[in-house]
Design a protein around this motif. Sequence first.
Motif, mmCIF file in Angstrom:
data_model
loop_
_atom_site.group_PDB
_atom_site.id
_atom_site.type_symbol
_atom_site.label_atom_id
_atom_site.label_comp_id
_atom_site.label_asym_id
_atom_site.label_seq_id
_atom_site.Cartn_x
_atom_site.Cartn_y
_atom_site.Cartn_z
ATOM 1 N N ALA A 449 0.825 -1.211 0.000
ATOM 2 C CA ALA A 449 0.000 0.000 0.000
ATOM 3 C C ALA A 449 0.858 1.260 0.000
ATOM 4 O O ALA A 449 0.490 2.276 -0.592
ATOM 5 C CB ALA A 449 -0.932 -0.011 1.216
ATOM 6 N N ALA A 450 2.023 1.200 0.651
ATOM 7 C CA ALA A 450 2.923 2.362 0.648
ATOM 8 C C ALA A 450 3.455 2.648 -0.750
ATOM 9 O O ALA A 450 3.683 3.809 -1.102
ATOM 10 C CB ALA A 450 4.073 2.129 1.620
ATOM 11 N N THR A 451 3.681 1.603 -1.560
ATOM 12 C CA THR A 451 4.142 1.849 -2.926
ATOM 13 C C THR A 451 3.110 2.623 -3.736
ATOM 14 O O THR A 451 3.470 3.477 -4.558
ATOM 15 C CB THR A 451 4.444 0.514 -3.623
ATOM 16 O OG1 THR A 451 3.235 -0.270 -3.696
ATOM 17 C CG2 THR A 451 5.497 -0.269 -2.863
ATOM 18 N N VAL A 452 1.828 2.347 -3.510
ATOM 19 C CA VAL A 452 0.784 3.092 -4.207
ATOM 20 C C VAL A 452 0.793 4.552 -3.774
ATOM 21 O O VAL A 452 0.670 5.470 -4.599
ATOM 22 C CB VAL A 452 -0.586 2.450 -3.947
ATOM 23 C CG1 VAL A 452 -1.688 3.233 -4.657
ATOM 24 C CG2 VAL A 452 -0.588 1.005 -4.402
ATOM 25 N N ALA A 453 0.984 4.793 -2.469
ATOM 26 C CA ALA A 453 1.046 6.173 -1.982
ATOM 27 C C ALA A 453 2.255 6.905 -2.558
ATOM 28 O O ALA A 453 2.166 8.075 -2.932
ATOM 29 C CB ALA A 453 1.095 6.172 -0.453
ATOM 30 N N ILE A 454 3.396 6.223 -2.652
ATOM 31 C CA ILE A 454 4.595 6.844 -3.215
ATOM 32 C C ILE A 454 4.387 7.174 -4.687
ATOM 33 O O ILE A 454 4.737 8.269 -5.160
ATOM 34 C CB ILE A 454 5.804 5.902 -3.022
ATOM 35 C CG1 ILE A 454 6.120 5.756 -1.536
ATOM 36 C CG2 ILE A 454 7.023 6.425 -3.770
ATOM 37 C CD1 ILE A 454 7.131 4.669 -1.235
ATOM 38 N N GLY A 455 3.809 6.233 -5.427
ATOM 39 C CA GLY A 455 3.581 6.481 -6.840
ATOM 40 C C GLY A 455 2.592 7.598 -7.098
ATOM 41 O O GLY A 455 2.784 8.421 -7.999
ATOM 42 N N ARG A 456 1.520 7.655 -6.322
ATOM 43 C CA ARG A 456 0.534 8.725 -6.508
ATOM 44 C C ARG A 456 1.123 10.081 -6.154
ATOM 45 O O ARG A 456 0.802 11.081 -6.807
ATOM 46 C CB ARG A 456 -0.706 8.432 -5.665
ATOM 47 C CG ARG A 456 -1.538 7.267 -6.164
ATOM 48 C CD ARG A 456 -2.752 7.046 -5.291
ATOM 49 N NE ARG A 456 -3.679 8.176 -5.336
ATOM 50 C CZ ARG A 456 -4.631 8.340 -6.240
ATOM 51 N NH1 ARG A 456 -4.783 7.428 -7.192
ATOM 52 N NH2 ARG A 456 -5.424 9.380 -6.210
ATOM 53 N N ARG A 457 1.962 10.137 -5.149
ATOM 54 C CA ARG A 457 2.602 11.408 -4.821
ATOM 55 C C ARG A 457 3.552 11.839 -5.934
ATOM 56 O O ARG A 457 3.655 13.034 -6.240
ATOM 57 C CB ARG A 457 3.347 11.289 -3.493
ATOM 58 C CG ARG A 457 4.042 12.565 -3.047
ATOM 59 C CD ARG A 457 4.503 12.466 -1.624
ATOM 60 N NE ARG A 457 3.379 12.516 -0.694
ATOM 61 C CZ ARG A 457 3.491 12.376 0.629
ATOM 62 N NH1 ARG A 457 4.688 12.162 1.161
ATOM 63 N NH2 ARG A 457 2.428 12.427 1.392
ATOM 64 N N ALA A 458 4.252 10.897 -6.547
ATOM 65 C CA ALA A 458 5.132 11.239 -7.665
ATOM 66 C C ALA A 458 4.341 11.703 -8.883
ATOM 67 O O ALA A 458 4.818 12.541 -9.652
ATOM 68 C CB ALA A 458 6.006 10.042 -8.025
#
Length: 542
Positions: A449-458
């Motif tokens: 789930a953290a990878t999705v948050a990182i990608g959306r922030r990028a």
Amino acid sequence: MGGLREVAAPFVVPGPTGVTIRGSLKSLTGQDERVLRLVGGLLGSLASRDLKVRCAAGLDHDSDQWARRKRELTQDSSSRWAGSITKATHDQWALARRGQLAHIQSLEGGVRTIASRLSLPVGAKGAKGSPGGYRSRQEWFAKSRRLHLLEDRLERERADRAAGRVRVVRGGKKLLRNRHNLDAAQLSEAQWRQRWEAERWFLQADGESGKGCGNETIRITPDGEVSIKLPAPLAALANAPHGRYVLACQVRFGHRGEQWADRVAAHRAVAYRIHYDTNRRRWYLTCSWQIPPVETVSLEAVRVGGLVGVDMNADHLAAWRLDAHGNPVGNPRRFGYDLTGSAPHRDAQVRHALIRLLHWAQRHHLTIAVEDLDFQAEKTREKHGQRKRFRKLISGMPVSKLRARLVSMAAELGIAIVAVDPAYTSRWGAQHWQRPLTTKTRTTTRHDAATVAIGRRALGCSIRRRTQPPPQHRRDAVGHRSVQAASGVPGCEGTRPRIPGPRTRSVCAGCGAKAGDQCAHNRSGHTAEHESWHQDSLPLSL
């Protein structure tokens, strides 16, 4: 929301500006090793003497003193060796100054944390992001004594920095301390002495553009022949003209060998360093050169085709592909590594995990988004107290090595790297994406789930996902939404705007011009209420 810190904007990480490769010196004769040891020992003693002079000068050092030091070293070596020694001395002094500043900042953080916890009542609970009071009076008393100790250290370090004093050990402080703990280091006195002398040798030379093979001091021809310009006291050991010594072996570079050969053939600057590995009992030669900075593409360009969000953890890299709109695509990926064992094993594990990640991203033509992590403030025992396992966990994460290797390896494959602020990515990712992405056949972890948050922030998207509308008959059965969109967020509920123009299809119920006008609906007491209709009787005259 007032307690949340400001999140920095994402940015495209610039590429590396230098290249370093290494090759082994095989089949050295006994005379070759003897010459290398003598040259390294002589130049190492000169480097130690020069470092002592530079540290004594402190902040009063200027260009005149630099020239004076170089002239004194030239008498015992050569002008080129003297230039390499003085430059290495300045780099070492500057590195010590940066380490001194980092140590001062660490002490200041420890003093603030302890003072804050001492001001709280014993047993007081902490808030989010700040620890509470100490658990007992005994711990409170011990920490009060530690506070005075840290304040004394901080005052001493500040005084040293103001005076320009640094403390540097050629060979390393860790190896020096091992001399008093040989049993714990699993070393004998002879082994320690050999390692200590090898670390203090000096056999490195900076390159010069336009000179023969890019370096006059340590010269390597395109065929791999290695020759060294001997210092003046050792000129009698030369076996080649002009006071040079040619080694009996030839060196080969398996990685970037063609690039190195092109630079040497064009007489472009290449720096060399010869060092001895006491564990393997082998001699190695490291060469390095500068490259023009890689032109990074704009952030808008790398967002076009989506990207891969990567979360760095203690034992694996979690990755998930996102499209250009921030939606997860496919299943999450995991690239594991084992950070136990020797340093070469750990380094190989990191490189293997990164190359698998890069090859996967290259196949799909995607950009990689990572967190701009820095755990220096998180490793202190003053902040986490008795949580030794957690401190050991974050201390063992090779964040800086992973980030540096990822940037350099991605530049070779033409993959852009986007760095994002790591604030709240794990917390908000688990809050908004872990449960919705979990299915009967897929278990989504907190790291996924953290990878999705990182990608959306990028990608410039908000981490919070849009909540689906309530099912069945609106809120009467299932209640209100758990997360409501703000009034200014596009896509929130409201009256659909009327689109002018001719209709090509019949208008269904509830979609007319007054679909959102509640006053125009069939409600009791409204002027538009449907009344019973009575037909008048027909006139009898008809």
